[in-house]
Design a protein around this motif. Structure first.
Motif, PDB file in Angstrom:
ATOM      1  N   MET A   1      46.739  33.105  76.681  1.00 48.00           N
ATOM      2  CA  MET A   1      47.166  32.150  75.677  1.00 48.00           C
ATOM      3  C   MET A   1      46.275  30.905  75.760  1.00 48.00           C
ATOM      4  O   MET A   1      45.830  30.512  76.821  1.00 48.00           O
ATOM      5  N   PHE A   2      46.043  30.279  74.646  1.00 43.71           N
ATOM      6  CA  PHE A   2      45.199  29.100  74.544  1.00 43.71           C
ATOM      7  C   PHE A   2      45.798  27.915  75.303  1.00 43.71           C
ATOM      8  O   PHE A   2      46.986  27.643  75.214  1.00 43.71           O
ATOM      9  N   SER A   3      44.971  27.202  76.058  1.00 40.53           N
ATOM     10  CA  SER A   3      45.398  25.993  76.759  1.00 40.53           C
ATOM     11  C   SER A   3      44.554  24.824  76.281  1.00 40.53           C
ATOM     12  O   SER A   3      43.329  24.834  76.441  1.00 40.53           O
ATOM     13  N   ARG A   4      45.207  23.849  75.695  1.00 39.02           N
ATOM     14  CA  ARG A   4      44.499  22.654  75.234  1.00 39.02           C
ATOM     15  C   ARG A   4      44.168  21.728  76.398  1.00 39.02           C
ATOM     16  O   ARG A   4      43.170  21.010  76.369  1.00 39.02           O
ATOM     17  N   TYR A   5      44.989  21.733  77.443  1.00 40.93           N
ATOM     18  CA  TYR A   5      44.810  20.832  78.579  1.00 40.93           C
ATOM     19  C   TYR A   5      44.433  21.625  79.816  1.00 40.93           C
ATOM     20  O   TYR A   5      45.073  22.623  80.146  1.00 40.93           O
ATOM     21  N   VAL A   6      43.378  21.205  80.491  1.00 37.14           N
ATOM     22  CA  VAL A   6      42.869  21.905  81.666  1.00 37.14           C
ATOM     23  C   VAL A   6      42.655  20.899  82.797  1.00 37.14           C
ATOM     24  O   VAL A   6      42.583  19.691  82.568  1.00 37.14           O
ATOM     25  N   LEU A   7      42.512  21.433  84.009  1.00 41.36           N
ATOM     26  CA  LEU A   7      42.246  20.585  85.170  1.00 41.36           C
ATOM     27  C   LEU A   7      40.747  20.448  85.384  1.00 41.36           C
ATOM     28  O   LEU A   7      39.984  21.380  85.141  1.00 41.36           O
ATOM     29  N   ARG A   8      40.360  19.295  85.878  1.00 43.91           N
ATOM     30  CA  ARG A   8      38.976  19.072  86.307  1.00 43.91           C
ATOM     31  C   ARG A   8      39.029  18.335  87.633  1.00 43.91           C
ATOM     32  O   ARG A   8      39.743  17.343  87.765  1.00 43.91           O
ATOM     33  N   ARG A   9      38.290  18.830  88.597  1.00 41.79           N
ATOM     34  CA  ARG A   9      38.241  18.193  89.914  1.00 41.79           C
ATOM     35  C   ARG A   9      37.224  17.068  89.891  1.00 41.79           C
ATOM     36  O   ARG A   9      36.094  17.246  89.449  1.00 41.79           O
ATOM     37  N   ASP A  10      37.626  15.903  90.371  1.00 41.68           N
ATOM     38  CA  ASP A  10      36.761  14.717  90.391  1.00 41.68           C
ATOM     39  C   ASP A  10      36.548  14.242  91.825  1.00 41.68           C
ATOM     40  O   ASP A  10      37.154  13.270  92.269  1.00 41.68           O
ATOM     41  N   ARG A  11      35.717  14.973  92.583  1.00 38.40           N
ATOM     42  CA  ARG A  11      35.432  14.594  93.978  1.00 38.40           C
ATOM     43  C   ARG A  11      36.690  14.361  94.802  1.00 38.40           C
ATOM     44  O   ARG A  11      36.840  13.322  95.443  1.00 38.40           O
ATOM     45  N   GLY A  12      37.587  15.272  94.734  1.00 38.77           N
ATOM     46  CA  GLY A  12      38.839  15.160  95.485  1.00 38.77           C
ATOM     47  C   GLY A  12      40.026  15.226  94.556  1.00 38.77           C
ATOM     48  O   GLY A  12      40.640  16.268  94.411  1.00 38.77           O
ATOM     49  N   PRO A  13      40.372  14.090  93.921  1.00 38.95           N
ATOM     50  CA  PRO A  13      41.511  14.127  92.993  1.00 38.95           C
ATOM     51  C   PRO A  13      41.170  14.918  91.723  1.00 38.95           C
ATOM     52  O   PRO A  13      40.020  15.245  91.468  1.00 38.95           O
ATOM     53  N   PHE A  14      42.189  15.178  90.943  1.00 37.24           N
ATOM     54  CA  PHE A  14      42.047  15.959  89.718  1.00 37.24           C
ATOM     55  C   PHE A  14      42.381  15.112  88.495  1.00 37.24           C
ATOM     56  O   PHE A  14      43.119  14.138  88.579  1.00 37.24           O
ATOM     57  N   SER A  15      41.835  15.539  87.357  1.00 37.06           N
ATOM     58  CA  SER A  15      42.164  14.955  86.059  1.00 37.06           C
ATOM     59  C   SER A  15      42.696  16.061  85.166  1.00 37.06           C
ATOM     60  O   SER A  15      42.348  17.228  85.330  1.00 37.06           O
ATOM     61  N   VAL A  16      43.533  15.676  84.207  1.00 37.87           N
ATOM     62  CA  VAL A  16      43.995  16.592  83.164  1.00 37.87           C
ATOM     63  C   VAL A  16      43.180  16.248  81.925  1.00 37.87           C
ATOM     64  O   VAL A  16      43.259  15.132  81.416  1.00 37.87           O
ATOM     65  N   ILE A  17      42.383  17.199  81.468  1.00 28.56           N
ATOM     66  CA  ILE A  17      41.448  16.964  80.375  1.00 28.56           C
ATOM     67  C   ILE A  17      41.930  17.634  79.094  1.00 28.56           C
ATOM     68  O   ILE A  17      42.342  18.795  79.098  1.00 28.56           O
ATOM     69  N   ASP A  18      41.875  16.883  77.993  1.00 25.13           N
ATOM     70  CA  ASP A  18      42.150  17.414  76.658  1.00 25.13           C
ATOM     71  C   ASP A  18      40.851  18.035  76.166  1.00 25.13           C
ATOM     72  O   ASP A  18      39.863  17.321  75.951  1.00 25.13           O
ATOM     73  N   ILE A  19      40.821  19.353  76.013  1.00 24.36           N
ATOM     74  CA  ILE A  19      39.559  20.003  75.646  1.00 24.36           C
ATOM     75  C   ILE A  19      39.118  19.670  74.227  1.00 24.36           C
ATOM     76  O   ILE A  19      37.955  19.867  73.884  1.00 24.36           O
ATOM     77  N   TRP A  20      40.022  19.174  73.387  1.00 25.81           N
ATOM     78  CA  TRP A  20      39.627  18.779  72.030  1.00 25.81           C
ATOM     79  C   TRP A  20      38.765  17.525  72.050  1.00 25.81           C
ATOM     80  O   TRP A  20      37.902  17.355  71.201  1.00 25.81           O
ATOM     81  N   THR A  21      39.008  16.628  72.997  1.00 28.41           N
ATOM     82  CA  THR A  21      38.269  15.361  73.049  1.00 28.41           C
ATOM     83  C   THR A  21      37.311  15.280  74.229  1.00 28.41           C
ATOM     84  O   THR A  21      36.402  14.460  74.217  1.00 28.41           O
ATOM     85  N   GLY A  22      37.560  16.091  75.268  1.00 23.45           N
ATOM     86  CA  GLY A  22      36.754  16.007  76.478  1.00 23.45           C
ATOM     87  C   GLY A  22      37.146  14.833  77.370  1.00 23.45           C
ATOM     88  O   GLY A  22      36.510  14.579  78.384  1.00 23.45           O
ATOM     89  N   GLU A  23      38.199  14.138  77.004  1.00 26.60           N
ATOM     90  CA  GLU A  23      38.666  12.959  77.742  1.00 26.60           C
ATOM     91  C   GLU A  23      39.956  13.286  78.492  1.00 26.60           C
ATOM     92  O   GLU A  23      40.666  14.216  78.140  1.00 26.60           O
ATOM     93  N   PRO A  24      40.285  12.463  79.514  1.00 29.34           N
ATOM     94  CA  PRO A  24      41.564  12.670  80.193  1.00 29.34           C
ATOM     95  C   PRO A  24      42.730  12.513  79.214  1.00 29.34           C
ATOM     96  O   PRO A  24      42.691  11.672  78.312  1.00 29.34           O
TER      97      PRO A  24
END
Length: 60
Positions: A1-24
């Motif tokens: 199923m499609f996921s609009r929000y994905v995780l990105r690792r940022d040198r330790g902590p994580f961010s939740v990224i909106d793939i439509w904008t590429g921003e947290p």
């Protein structure tokens, strides 16, 4: 199923990224970055469930 929000690792902590904008993803004016992996996954899961349900607030 499609996921609009994905995780990105940022040198330790994580961010939740909106793939439509590429921003947290932003909740209550707070960018979702610097999170533990567990918190980031929970947040992404919640946002993805709301997006799939058609929550218009998330469809900006």
């Amino acid at each position: 199923m499609f996921s609009r929000y994905v995780l990105r690792r940022d040198r330790g902590p994580f961010s939740v990224i909106d793939i439509w904008t590429g921003e947290p993803a932003v909740i209550a004016m707070v960018p979702q970055r610097g999170l533990s992996e567990l918190d980031a996954q929970h947040t992404a899961d919640l946002l993805n469930r709301r997006a799939r349900a058609g929550d218009r607030v998330l469809m900006q």
